[in-house]
Write a protein that holds these residues in place. Structure first.
Motif, PDB file in Angstrom:
ATOM      1  N   GLY A  34       0.812  -1.211   0.000  1.00 32.35           N
ATOM      2  CA  GLY A  34       0.000   0.000   0.000  1.00 32.35           C
ATOM      3  C   GLY A  34       0.843   1.258   0.000  1.00 32.35           C
ATOM      4  O   GLY A  34       0.521   2.240  -0.679  1.00 32.35           O
ATOM      5  N   GLN A  35       1.930   1.240   0.772  1.00 33.67           N
ATOM      6  CA  GLN A  35       2.798   2.416   0.825  1.00 33.67           C
ATOM      7  C   GLN A  35       3.492   2.657  -0.503  1.00 33.67           C
ATOM      8  O   GLN A  35       3.724   3.808  -0.897  1.00 33.67           O
ATOM      9  N   LEU A  36       3.854   1.597  -1.204  1.00 33.32           N
ATOM     10  CA  LEU A  36       4.425   1.779  -2.532  1.00 33.32           C
ATOM     11  C   LEU A  36       3.460   2.542  -3.425  1.00 33.32           C
ATOM     12  O   LEU A  36       3.863   3.428  -4.190  1.00 33.32           O
ATOM     13  N   ARG A  39       2.840   6.358  -1.659  1.00 33.45           N
ATOM     14  CA  ARG A  39       4.013   7.233  -1.746  1.00 33.45           C
ATOM     15  C   ARG A  39       4.421   7.473  -3.185  1.00 33.45           C
ATOM     16  O   ARG A  39       4.924   8.542  -3.524  1.00 33.45           O
ATOM     17  N   GLY A  40       4.201   6.475  -4.026  1.00 34.56           N
ATOM     18  CA  GLY A  40       4.463   6.699  -5.451  1.00 34.56           C
ATOM     19  C   GLY A  40       3.580   7.797  -6.012  1.00 34.56           C
ATOM     20  O   GLY A  40       4.046   8.695  -6.720  1.00 34.56           O
ATOM     21  N   LEU A  41       2.292   7.728  -5.670  1.00 37.71           N
ATOM     22  CA  LEU A  41       1.371   8.776  -6.116  1.00 37.71           C
ATOM     23  C   LEU A  41       1.755  10.127  -5.530  1.00 37.71           C
ATOM     24  O   LEU A  41       1.682  11.163  -6.205  1.00 37.71           O
ATOM     25  N   ALA A  42       2.173  10.135  -4.251  1.00 33.01           N
ATOM     26  CA  ALA A  42       2.551  11.396  -3.605  1.00 33.01           C
ATOM     27  C   ALA A  42       3.780  12.010  -4.252  1.00 33.01           C
ATOM     28  O   ALA A  42       3.850  13.239  -4.451  1.00 33.01           O
ATOM     29  N   VAL A  43       4.762  11.174  -4.600  1.00 32.34           N
ATOM     30  CA  VAL A  43       5.974  11.690  -5.244  1.00 32.34           C
ATOM     31  C   VAL A  43       5.644  12.278  -6.610  1.00 32.34           C
ATOM     32  O   VAL A  43       6.118  13.372  -6.969  1.00 32.34           O
ATOM     33  N   VAL A  44       4.819  11.576  -7.386  1.00 32.85           N
ATOM     34  CA  VAL A  44       4.450  12.093  -8.709  1.00 32.85           C
ATOM     35  C   VAL A  44       3.651  13.392  -8.568  1.00 32.85           C
ATOM     36  O   VAL A  44       3.878  14.365  -9.298  1.00 32.85           O
ATOM     37  N   PHE A  45       2.711  13.425  -7.606  1.00 28.42           N
ATOM     38  CA  PHE A  45       1.942  14.655  -7.396  1.00 28.42           C
ATOM     39  C   PHE A  45       2.856  15.814  -7.021  1.00 28.42           C
ATOM     40  O   PHE A  45       2.726  16.924  -7.550  1.00 28.42           O
ATOM     41  N   ASN A 180      -3.976   4.035   2.064  1.00 29.77           N
ATOM     42  CA  ASN A 180      -2.883   3.941   1.102  1.00 29.77           C
ATOM     43  C   ASN A 180      -3.343   3.718  -0.334  1.00 29.77           C
ATOM     44  O   ASN A 180      -2.517   3.775  -1.253  1.00 29.77           O
ATOM     45  N   LEU A 181      -4.621   3.461  -0.517  1.00 31.82           N
ATOM     46  CA  LEU A 181      -5.144   3.281  -1.868  1.00 31.82           C
ATOM     47  C   LEU A 181      -6.243   4.292  -2.192  1.00 31.82           C
ATOM     48  O   LEU A 181      -6.081   5.125  -3.079  1.00 31.82           O
ATOM     49  N   ILE A 182      -7.350   4.234  -1.450  1.00 32.67           N
ATOM     50  CA  ILE A 182      -8.496   5.081  -1.794  1.00 32.67           C
ATOM     51  C   ILE A 182      -8.162   6.566  -1.637  1.00 32.67           C
ATOM     52  O   ILE A 182      -8.304   7.354  -2.591  1.00 32.67           O
ATOM     53  N   GLN A 183      -7.743   6.975  -0.439  1.00 30.53           N
ATOM     54  CA  GLN A 183      -7.491   8.400  -0.210  1.00 30.53           C
ATOM     55  C   GLN A 183      -6.381   8.956  -1.114  1.00 30.53           C
ATOM     56  O   GLN A 183      -6.560  10.002  -1.756  1.00 30.53           O
ATOM     57  N   PRO A 184      -5.209   8.294  -1.234  1.00 37.13           N
ATOM     58  CA  PRO A 184      -4.179   8.842  -2.125  1.00 37.13           C
ATOM     59  C   PRO A 184      -4.593   8.868  -3.587  1.00 37.13           C
ATOM     60  O   PRO A 184      -4.220   9.794  -4.319  1.00 37.13           O
TER      61      PRO A 184
END
Length: 523
Positions: A34-36, A39-45, A180-184
């Motif tokens: 889930g963190q992958l 955090r992947g989405l957060a880094v791209v954002f 780690n999935l829905i909210q991000p």
């Protein structure tokens, strides 16, 4: 997994030890997967935001987001940890009424505290904005953004309490799906869309609020599914006083956490400029992969600590603590070593020209994070064994030192000075916690095989330093050096020998975390 396929059984580690290792490995694998994603989405954002808003605009957004995060921690009032601990204890003894009562107290306490925190922010937005604005004309803009995001505080508080209630069932699946999935995912899709549509910082803040509102609804749905029939029928038994006494000190510790709160952003916002905050925010985002494993393991670790301590099994608690700390070092140390040796390469990939000046900040923060990850989840050991007050005192002292040093250093040294303060305070407070856990609980994080990831990391870092001697300066050359250093690290680990627990965790990640089979673990 049968005993024939079980690395722990092959080594003769059976019974309760194997069961607890599997519980942590299973939950950690799901959380890491889930963190992958998150955090992947957060880094791209963040990378998109830096390029669209520029470093100053991104710095303004980070200041608003961290202020809202501070308000959300205040609004949680520690009831997320209290809910998890008291539900786990109640389930361990089959007290169904206490399960329902603990969930109700946690949700009610967080709802009341977060409503007060949101109201305080709405009323005091102008005063708070005055601390962060680079000039008086900017105050109305910052105040408007804070008011726009105030609803984030109660939505986040409720989402977190609901997630932690599900973690008390010793499974990470519902919590990971929600947080780690829905909210991000909602945050990423809406946030990037708003930025590309030209809504700037206001769009990023609005979509942040929307995402946690959706997360809170999803958290309620999953907790409702997890309650057993006996728990649904039982009359709620609310231990309000006991939960409040546990929650409030823990709230202080969480609220004053340097890493989780992003305190450096707030201090830089007050004593520095939006551009400096932007550089510091870029450096913080690049630290994320190094803290991935620690973040993935601690939430399932916390209820295990509570259960083992409640049984009085300190020896097993200490053994698991050392095993987990070795896992964390194995997956974290090489990342921070790479950030220290080749910070320019990571900054170029992440932020392009907008990241000029961030490389030194990246390297300094990575040095501090060696201590943050290398001492393991010590704060959870203290809190989940009934000592949240100790964590609160640690955090309060750290924050006083952090702010005082920041006020002294930032005006002259900017983001790099703030990073040095961050690294120094992080090292001190985490080493102090190690000593406290040894004296008060009787456990410490460094086992006899902890040297393995340390030695392998040193080997990989030496190769990466040597690689810098090659002439030229290009992304392709940097990536080649990182790949070779990574191969050396893996080879060194294999040469030193992989322990049974590492093989168990890797097996779990491969078979469950990455193949999405975590649903079977929900009970």
């Amino acid at each position: 997994m049968s005993d024939r396929e079980d690395p722990l059984a092959e080594e003769g580690l059976g019974g309760d030890v194997a069961s607890d290792v599997h519980t942590i490995a299973r939950g950690g694998a799901v959380q890491i997967a889930g963190q992958l994603s998150s955090r992947g989405l957060a880094v791209v954002f963040s990378s998109v935001a830096v390029r669209v808003l520029g470093a100053p605009g991104y710095g303004l957004y980070r200041q608003v987001a961290q202020t809202l995060a501070f308000g959300a921690q205040l609004g949680l009032a520690g009831f997320n940890y209290a809910s998890m601990r008291f539900i786990a204890r109640a389930r361990a003894v089959g007290d169904h009424g206490a399960v329902r009562g603990s969930a109700r107290v946690g949700l009610a306490g967080a709802a009341a505290a977060s409503a007060l925190a949101a109201a305080a922010l709405l009323l005091g937005a102008d005063e708070v904005a005055g601390l962060f604005a680079d000039s008086p004309p900017q105050v109305p803009e910052v105040a408007g953004l804070l008011r726009l995001g105030a609803l984030y505080i109660p939505c986040f508080a409720l989402m977190q309490v609901l997630r932690y209630c599900t973690q008390a069932y010793k499974t990470m699946v519902p919590s990971v799906i929600v947080g780690n999935l829905i909210q991000p995912f909602v945050r990423f899709v809406l946030g990037v869309g708003a930025l590309l549509a030209g809504f700037a910082v206001a769009g990023a803040v609005t979509t942040l609020v929307a995402s946690v509102a959706v997360g809170a609804l999803a958290g309620g749905f999953y907790l409702g599914r997890m309650l057993t029939e006996a728990e649904r029928r039982a009359a709620p038994e609310a231990r309000v006083g006991e939960m409040v006494r546990f929650a409030l000190p823990q709230a202080g510790s969480s609220m004053l956490g340097i890493q989780t709160l992003g305190l450096g952003v707030l201090v830089l916002g007050v004593f520095g400029t939006d551009a400096q905050v932007g550089l510091f925010g870029i450096a913080l985002s690049l630290q994320g992969p190094g803290t991935l494993f620690l973040g993935g393991i601690v939430n399932i670790w916390a209820p295990v600590v509570s259960e083992l301590h409640g049984r009085g099994d300190i020896a097993q608690l200490g053994s698991l603590y050392q095993t987990i700390n070795r896992w964390i070092a194995t997956f974290s140390f090489p990342v921070f070593a790479a950030l220290m040796v080749e910070p320019d390469a990571f900054v170029r990939l992440f932020a392009g020209d907008e990241g000029r000046g961030a490389a030194a900040v990246v390297a300094i923060l990575a040095a501090g994070n060696i201590f943050y990850t290398g001492t393991g989840p010590t704060g959870y050991v203290l809190s989940m064994t009934g000592r949240p007050g100790i964590n609160f005192v640690n955090s309060a002292c750290a924050v006083v030192l952090y702010v005082a040093l920041g006020a002294w250093v930032v005006p002259e040294h900017g983001a790099a000075g703030m990073a040095a303060v961050d690294a120094g305070v992080t090292a001190v407070v985490n080493l102090v916690r190690v000593v406290e856990a040894r004296v008060l609980v009787g456990v410490q994080p460094f086992g006899r095989t902890f040297f393995k990831p340390v030695a392998a990391t040193a080997g990989g870092a030496a190769v990466l330093l040597a690689w810098r001697l090659f002439p030229g300066d290009s992304v392709a050359l940097d990536l080649g050096g990182l790949a070779v250093a990574g191969l050396v690290y893996v080879a060194a680990l294999r040469a030193l020998g992989m322990d049974a627990e590492e093989r168990a965790v890797l097996e779990r990640i491969k078979r469950r975390g990455l193949r999405g089979r975590g649903r079977a673990d929900v009970s």
